[in-house]
Design an enzyme around this catalytic site. Structure first.
Site, PDB file in Angstrom:
ATOM      1  N   GLU A 178       0.842  -1.206   0.000  1.00 56.78           N
ATOM      2  CA  GLU A 178       0.000   0.000   0.000  1.00 56.78           C
ATOM      3  C   GLU A 178       0.874   1.252   0.000  1.00 56.78           C
ATOM      4  O   GLU A 178       1.990   1.220   0.496  1.00 56.78           O
ATOM      5  CB  GLU A 178      -0.861   0.025   1.284  1.00 56.78           C
ATOM      6  CG  GLU A 178      -1.633  -1.254   1.504  1.00 56.78           C
ATOM      7  CD  GLU A 178      -2.295  -1.328   2.885  1.00 56.78           C
ATOM      8  OE1 GLU A 178      -2.480  -0.274   3.518  1.00 56.78           O
ATOM      9  OE2 GLU A 178      -2.604  -2.449   3.304  1.00 56.78           O
TER      10      GLU A 178
ATOM     11  N   LYS B  35       2.290   4.559   1.474  1.00 60.67           N
ATOM     12  CA  LYS B  35       2.374   5.059   2.852  1.00 60.67           C
ATOM     13  C   LYS B  35       1.931   6.511   2.845  1.00 60.67           C
ATOM     14  O   LYS B  35       2.687   7.420   2.525  1.00 60.67           O
ATOM     15  CB  LYS B  35       3.781   4.926   3.412  1.00 60.67           C
ATOM     16  CG  LYS B  35       3.844   5.320   4.875  1.00 60.67           C
ATOM     17  CD  LYS B  35       5.171   4.935   5.497  1.00 60.67           C
ATOM     18  CE  LYS B  35       5.172   5.198   7.005  1.00 60.67           C
ATOM     19  NZ  LYS B  35       5.006   6.594   7.357  1.00 60.67           N
TER      20      LYS B  35
ATOM     21  N   ASP C 186       0.964  10.115   3.777  1.00 60.38           N
ATOM     22  CA  ASP C 186       1.609  10.998   4.736  1.00 60.38           C
ATOM     23  C   ASP C 186       0.592  11.957   5.345  1.00 60.38           C
ATOM     24  O   ASP C 186       0.443  13.097   4.930  1.00 60.38           O
ATOM     25  CB  ASP C 186       2.740  11.775   4.036  1.00 60.38           C
ATOM     26  CG  ASP C 186       3.872  12.067   4.996  1.00 60.38           C
ATOM     27  OD1 ASP C 186       3.791  11.625   6.168  1.00 60.38           O
ATOM     28  OD2 ASP C 186       4.833  12.734   4.585  1.00 60.38           O
TER      29      ASP C 186
ATOM     30  N   TYR D  76      -7.027   1.867   5.881  1.00 60.53           N
ATOM     31  CA  TYR D  76      -5.983   0.885   5.600  1.00 60.53           C
ATOM     32  C   TYR D  76      -6.007  -0.331   6.517  1.00 60.53           C
ATOM     33  O   TYR D  76      -5.165  -1.208   6.376  1.00 60.53           O
ATOM     34  CB  TYR D  76      -4.585   1.515   5.574  1.00 60.53           C
ATOM     35  CG  TYR D  76      -4.174   2.280   6.816  1.00 60.53           C
ATOM     36  CD1 TYR D  76      -4.048   1.649   8.046  1.00 60.53           C
ATOM     37  CD2 TYR D  76      -3.872   3.635   6.723  1.00 60.53           C
ATOM     38  CE1 TYR D  76      -3.658   2.347   9.164  1.00 60.53           C
ATOM     39  CE2 TYR D  76      -3.473   4.348   7.837  1.00 60.53           C
ATOM     40  CZ  TYR D  76      -3.377   3.695   9.062  1.00 60.53           C
ATOM     41  OH  TYR D  76      -2.980   4.395  10.164  1.00 60.53           O
TER      42      TYR D  76
ATOM     43  N   LYS E 218      10.570   2.977   3.001  1.00 64.63           N
ATOM     44  CA  LYS E 218      10.539   4.427   2.789  1.00 64.63           C
ATOM     45  C   LYS E 218      11.294   4.861   1.534  1.00 64.63           C
ATOM     46  O   LYS E 218      12.285   4.260   1.145  1.00 64.63           O
ATOM     47  CB  LYS E 218      11.147   5.135   4.010  1.00 64.63           C
ATOM     48  CG  LYS E 218      10.437   4.792   5.317  1.00 64.63           C
ATOM     49  CD  LYS E 218       9.520   5.888   5.775  1.00 64.63           C
ATOM     50  CE  LYS E 218      10.280   6.889   6.572  1.00 64.63           C
ATOM     51  NZ  LYS E 218       9.541   7.693   7.479  1.00 64.63           N
TER      52      LYS E 218
ATOM     53  N   CYS F  92      23.674  46.522  -9.993  1.00 63.35           N
ATOM     54  CA  CYS F  92      23.653  45.233 -10.672  1.00 63.35           C
ATOM     55  C   CYS F  92      25.026  44.564 -10.619  1.00 63.35           C
ATOM     56  O   CYS F  92      26.025  45.177 -10.981  1.00 63.35           O
ATOM     57  CB  CYS F  92      23.230  45.446 -12.126  1.00 63.35           C
ATOM     58  SG  CYS F  92      23.358  43.957 -13.131  1.00 63.35           S
TER      59      CYS F  92
ATOM     60  N   CYS G 254      26.310  44.653 -14.472  1.00 63.93           N
ATOM     61  CA  CYS G 254      26.609  45.870 -15.237  1.00 63.93           C
ATOM     62  C   CYS G 254      26.727  47.110 -14.365  1.00 63.93           C
ATOM     63  O   CYS G 254      26.987  48.199 -14.862  1.00 63.93           O
ATOM     64  CB  CYS G 254      25.563  46.090 -16.320  1.00 63.93           C
ATOM     65  SG  CYS G 254      23.991  46.683 -15.659  1.00 63.93           S
TER      66      CYS G 254
ATOM     67  N   CYS H 179      17.575  45.066 -12.307  1.00 60.09           N
ATOM     68  CA  CYS H 179      18.628  45.893 -12.846  1.00 60.09           C
ATOM     69  C   CYS H 179      17.987  46.849 -13.843  1.00 60.09           C
ATOM     70  O   CYS H 179      17.165  46.438 -14.663  1.00 60.09           O
ATOM     71  CB  CYS H 179      19.659  45.020 -13.549  1.00 60.09           C
ATOM     72  SG  CYS H 179      20.707  45.945 -14.671  1.00 60.09           S
TER      73      CYS H 179
ATOM     74  N   CYS I  29      22.884  46.069 -20.088  1.00 62.10           N
ATOM     75  CA  CYS I  29      23.278  45.002 -19.162  1.00 62.10           C
ATOM     76  C   CYS I  29      23.556  43.699 -19.907  1.00 62.10           C
ATOM     77  O   CYS I  29      22.708  43.184 -20.628  1.00 62.10           O
ATOM     78  CB  CYS I  29      22.179  44.781 -18.132  1.00 62.10           C
ATOM     79  SG  CYS I  29      22.582  43.516 -16.933  1.00 62.10           S
TER      80      CYS I  29
HETATM   81  N1  LIG Z   1      10.912  15.810  11.916  1.00 63.83           N
HETATM   82  C1  LIG Z   1      10.686  15.486  13.156  1.00 63.83           C
HETATM   83  O1  LIG Z   1      11.037  16.216  14.064  1.00 63.83           O
HETATM   84  C2  LIG Z   1       9.964  14.213  13.459  1.00 63.83           C
HETATM   85  C3  LIG Z   1       9.593  13.911  14.762  1.00 63.83           C
HETATM   86  C4  LIG Z   1       8.902  12.735  14.964  1.00 63.83           C
HETATM   87  C5  LIG Z   1       8.606  11.880  13.923  1.00 63.83           C
HETATM   88  N2  LIG Z   1       8.985  12.232  12.682  1.00 63.83           N
HETATM   89  C6  LIG Z   1       8.720  11.359  11.529  1.00 63.83           C
HETATM   90  O2  LIG Z   1       7.550  10.642  11.713  1.00 63.83           O
HETATM   91  C7  LIG Z   1       7.736   9.320  11.299  1.00 63.83           C
HETATM   92  C8  LIG Z   1       7.574   8.399  12.451  1.00 63.83           C
HETATM   93  O3  LIG Z   1       6.294   8.552  12.884  1.00 63.83           O
HETATM   94  P1  LIG Z   1       5.400   7.355  13.303  1.00 63.83           P
HETATM   95  O4  LIG Z   1       5.969   6.647  14.448  1.00 63.83           O
HETATM   96  O5  LIG Z   1       4.084   7.983  13.427  1.00 63.83           O
HETATM   97  O6  LIG Z   1       5.472   6.325  12.161  1.00 63.83           O
HETATM   98  P2  LIG Z   1       5.251   6.451  10.652  1.00 63.83           P
HETATM   99  O7  LIG Z   1       4.431   7.639  10.361  1.00 63.83           O
HETATM  100  O8  LIG Z   1       6.539   6.346   9.964  1.00 63.83           O
HETATM  101  O9  LIG Z   1       4.452   5.123  10.367  1.00 63.83           O
HETATM  102  C9  LIG Z   1       3.255   4.745  11.027  1.00 63.83           C
HETATM  103  C10 LIG Z   1       2.114   5.461  10.483  1.00 63.83           C
HETATM  104  O10 LIG Z   1       2.031   5.292   9.086  1.00 63.83           O
HETATM  105  C11 LIG Z   1       0.755   5.695   8.698  1.00 63.83           C
HETATM  106  N3  LIG Z   1       0.339   4.983   7.490  1.00 63.83           N
HETATM  107  C12 LIG Z   1       0.238   5.566   6.265  1.00 63.83           C
HETATM  108  N4  LIG Z   1      -0.181   4.714   5.352  1.00 63.83           N
HETATM  109  C13 LIG Z   1      -0.382   3.534   5.972  1.00 63.83           C
HETATM  110  C14 LIG Z   1      -0.826   2.280   5.527  1.00 63.83           C
HETATM  111  N5  LIG Z   1      -1.132   2.059   4.240  1.00 63.83           N
HETATM  112  N6  LIG Z   1      -0.920   1.300   6.430  1.00 63.83           N
HETATM  113  C15 LIG Z   1      -0.589   1.512   7.725  1.00 63.83           C
HETATM  114  N7  LIG Z   1      -0.159   2.692   8.216  1.00 63.83           N
HETATM  115  C16 LIG Z   1      -0.056   3.701   7.342  1.00 63.83           C
HETATM  116  C17 LIG Z   1      -0.133   5.497   9.882  1.00 63.83           C
HETATM  117  O11 LIG Z   1      -0.615   6.766  10.263  1.00 63.83           O
HETATM  118  C18 LIG Z   1       0.771   5.011  10.947  1.00 63.83           C
HETATM  119  O12 LIG Z   1       0.470   5.542  12.204  1.00 63.83           O
HETATM  120  C19 LIG Z   1       9.108   9.222  10.711  1.00 63.83           C
HETATM  121  O13 LIG Z   1       9.034   9.429   9.329  1.00 63.83           O
HETATM  122  C20 LIG Z   1       9.817  10.368  11.366  1.00 63.83           C
HETATM  123  O14 LIG Z   1      10.844  10.851  10.565  1.00 63.83           O
HETATM  124  C21 LIG Z   1       9.653  13.352  12.434  1.00 63.83           C
HETATM  125 ZN   LIG Z   2      22.622  44.773 -15.076  1.00 63.62          ZN
END
Ligand SMILES: NC(=O)c1ccc[n+]([C@@H]2O[C@H](COP(=O)([O-])OP(=O)(O)OC[C@H]3O[C@@H](n4cnc5c(N)ncnc54)[C@H](O)[C@@H]3O)[C@@H](O)[C@H]2O)c1
Ligand SMILES: [Zn+2]
Length: 683
Positions: A124, A126, A128, A236, A327, A421, A424, A439, A445
């Site tokens: 599936e 993932k 976001d 999902y 990922k 600039c 020129c 500019c 130029c």
């Molecule tokens: N930048 C930051 O400061 C920071 C902080 C915390 C977490 N994160 C990021 O968050 C992520 C970790 O978060 P997490 O623990 O929630 O895990 P995750 O988001 O990597 O994975 C779990 C989640 O995936 C989702 N998901 C999407 N499609 C799905 C599917 N088809 N089937 C099942 N689940 C699905 C669900 O919401 C599930 O809770 C990492 O990518 C991490 O880098 C970033």
């Molecule tokens: Zn110029």
């Protein structure tokens, strides 16, 4: 003695490890807070993942130092007190990650070792966004919650009710009396872009990415705000089902199809795969199509398809053993902004370009990124020596999306725009209300030279027959021409140096250049390429000032008296003629022999078409449209683009269409081309 030393050294190391574990735990928990509580990450995910991996490695070697609140042990997130809480009937977990084919194979082998028959998979995208749990009793929507810490989430029942793709009443048959559905609430890319556009227009804070926008939109106390945010949902997984004996499909994929039959959106990208090879092909295929999907994804999720095998494999600390997130390489990374260069574009726009410490992101090494303009710099609040988050998605040019505020050193410095600039040395101006600095060198130029000369030779300007873009580019690349006046010094033999230019065409081109010297004042003004002086404005200027000397001597106040000239255009004109080198270019053109028939000082009143508004439509065969327009204007007429009841006369050339019909309807006077020629000839 020797032994003691080793002992000391070892205990020192152990202490250092314990301290590092403590520090990493703290840092990661801090990032978790920004990410899960504020919906505003402070570092890119890739950086977070690296720190988390580092912590995992240390904890695995020294489990005795692992803290109970370690981010490796808990599902990220908390349920905020401002919401009512929901206690999940079955914990909502996270997913483990793999980042390469090899890591996926290792995952496969681990599972294969434990199962009797080789596992097959449901693959599936993932999505976001953020995970939600939705409860239905007897087919009726009852409650929805966020994942929270996995055990307790936030009650977002009213907010989820506003998401139109989520059924309030289940369809079809055979759904269990109690059904928990799990899925991802997402914000489609388009909705995200327009949300941020609106935020920008109102000077409000923008969301960093669609995930945070979805989370921020869903976790609102006022569900009206959520309703205004165009969120989407994909189911999902099944959660809790009661009674437990209720008959369900025995493969995950089939359960998804059951969910679909009950009215839930299920991603069209879901697919069953039998082997490692198939999974990798699925991953690669979706990755190549990633940028064309309507929603953001950060990888694919690979789940063991057989539910019995899932149950047998079970769970580790905070994730199922039977699934993994495969990922995609990161599209966001962080790096240092080492400096800013200013580039001058072909239209004179001065663009700040960030010089970056080279960083591998989105599949390429990026060492610079555009900062667009001063407004963008202000929006980002970026300074030199800041650590910045660079995003490169698909083929889109790299962008700086945010700064990492707590990494700013004391000696970070403001980004100063140049006042002249860099190419020129002409003045750079940024007009009020405009984002772009430019500019003012125009024809002078070097950065603008090719565009300026193409414009100079173009049809509505000096109309040099045969002087196309390709020819101009070569003339400049081969350094045969620097300024437009140089065109008039070209010899046929010199021009044979150009590609596909025989002596015959070169001779013709020289003739065409000679012919073009004879022009009109308004064409000449238009050819200079003064900003926002189009052909209509040039014609108005020509008929108002009549001579170049008068025009050069005018000030902004006088320019404004000309039809269609407002404050901005008046400023462009004064700026242009205030620059010595622009005057030099104009003089050299006159010296080269560019000339036009004097415009007679006719008493305004005696102009035959004074006060009339004319419209031209259809194709003219003997006159070109611009000349016809200029000549009508010279007789005092205004030339408009559309027919209205105020139109005095419509000139209908060949194949005239709707304008002609409209004029007929309104009973407006209509002339053909012959009729026009007669009027212009004063008959
Ligand atoms: N930048 C930051 O400061 C920071 C902080 C915390 C977490 N994160 C990021 O968050 C992520 C970790 O978060 P997490 O623990 O929630 O895990 P995750 O988001 O990597 O994975 C779990 C989640 O995936 C989702 N998901 C999407 N499609 C799905 C599917 N088809 N089937 C099942 N689940 C699905 C669900 O919401 C599930 O809770 C990492 O990518 C991490 O880098 C970033
Ligand atoms: Zn110029």
């Amino acid at each position: 003695m020797q032994n003691d030393k080793i002992q000391d050294h070892a205990s020192f190391n152990i202490q250092a490890v314990a301290q590092e574990i403590a520090e990493l735990t703290d840092i990661l928990n801090g990032h978790n807070y920004c990410y899960y509580v504020d919906d505003a990450p402070s570092i890119p995910d890739a950086e977070y993942d690296r720190l988390l991996k580092q912590l995992k490695v240390l904890e695995t070697a020294h489990p005795e130092y692992c803290f109970p609140d370690s981010p490796t042990q808990r599902v990220g997130g908390v349920a905020l007190a401002k919401f009512d809480q929901v206690v999940h009937l079955k914990p909502m977990l996270s997913l483990d990650n793999v980042f390469s084919d090899e890591e996926f194979e290792a995952f496969y082998n681990r599972i294969n070792d434990k199962t009797d028959t080789a596992p097959t998979f449901c693959c599936e995208p993932k999505l976001d966004g953020l995970a939600v749990s939705i409860l239905y009793r007897d087919g009726i929507y009852e409650r929805a919650g966020t994942r929270g810490d996995g055990k307790t989430g936030e009650d977002i029942t009213e907010n989820v009710r506003t998401i139109l793709s989520i059924p309030m009443k289940l369809r079809g048959e055979n759904f269990p009396p109690l059904l928990e559905v799990r899925g991802e609430v997402i914000m489609p890319k388009q909705a995200f872009d327009s949300l941020n556009e609106r935020a920008r227009a109102k000077g409000e804070k923008e969301f960093v990415n669609p995930r945070n926008a979805a989370a921020g939109s869903l976790r609102q106390l006022d569900s009206k705000i959520t309703a205004s945010r165009a969120l989407g949902f994909y189911a999902y997984a099944l959660g809790v089902v009661e009674p437990e004996t209720w008959e369900l499909a025995d493969h995950h994929y089939d359960q998804l199809m059951q969910l679909k039959s009950w009215g839930f959106p299920v991603s069209a990208e879901v697919k069953q795969c039998d082997s490692v090879k198939d999974v990798i092909a699925y991953y690669t295929d979706i990755m190549t199509r990633r940028s064309s999907l309507a929603y953001e994804i950060d990888g694919v999720v690979i789940k063991v398809d057989n539910i019995d095998q899932q149950a047998m494999l079970g769970f580790v600390a905070k994730a199922p053993r039977w699934a993994t997130a495969f990922k995609f390489p990161a599209q966001e990374e962080m790096t240092l902004l080492e400096g800013v260069d200013f580039q001058v574009g072909r239209t004179g726009a001065v663009t700040p370009v960030a010089r970056l410490k080279p960083i591998f992101v989105g599949g390429v090494t990026v060492s610079n990124a555009t900062l667009h303009n001063a407004d963008e710099i202000a929006r980002l609040g970026v300074k030199i020596k800041d650590t910045v988050i660079v995003r490169r998605a698909g083929d889109v040019i790299p962008q700086i999306v945010a700064i990492v505020a707590d990494k700013r050193p004391d000696d970070a410095s403001e980004i100063e725009f140049p006042t002249t600039c860099p190419v020129c040395d002409s003045l750079v101006e940024r007009l009020e209300g405009e984002a772009v600095a430019r500019c003012t060198g125009g024809l002078f130029c070097e950065a603008q030279r090719k565009e300026a000369i193409k414009h100079f030779a173009s049809r509505k300007a000096l109309d040099i027959d045969g002087m196309g873009d390709k020819v101009v580019e070569q003339l400049i690349d081969k350094e045969l021409v620097e300024s437009p006046a140089d065109l008039f010094k070209l010899s046929a033999s010199a021009m044979t140096m150009l590609d596909r230019m025989g002596l015959k065409s070169a001779t013709n081109l020289v003739k065409a250049i000679e012919v073009a010297k004879q022009t009109t004042f308004s064409r000449f003004l238009y050819a200079l390429g003064i900003r926002e002086v189009g052909e209509a404005t040039a014609a108005n200027l020509a008929s108002y000032f009549k001579s170049l000397d008068k025009l050069k001597a005018a000030n902004a106040e006088e320019f404004i008296k000309v039809d269609d000239v407002g404050i901005i255009v008046a400023q462009h004109l004064t700026h242009f003629f205030a620059q010595e080198h622009n005057l030099a270019v104009v003089d050299s053109l006159i010296q080269a022999g560019v000339n036009w028939p004097a415009i007679e000082e006719v008493a305004e009143e005696s102009l035959s078409l004074k006060g009339q508004t004319w419209v031209l439509t259809g194709t003219l065969t003997q006159l070109n449209r611009n000349d016809a327009k200029a000549q009508l204007q010279a007789l005092g007429a205004k030339v408009a683009g559309s027919v209205s009841k105020n139109t005095s006369c419509l000139v209908a050339g060949e194949a005239a269409g709707s304008k002609l019909t409209k004029a007929q309807d309104l009973g407006i006077k209509i002339l053909d081309e012959e009729g026009l020629l007669a009027v212009l000839a004063g008959e």
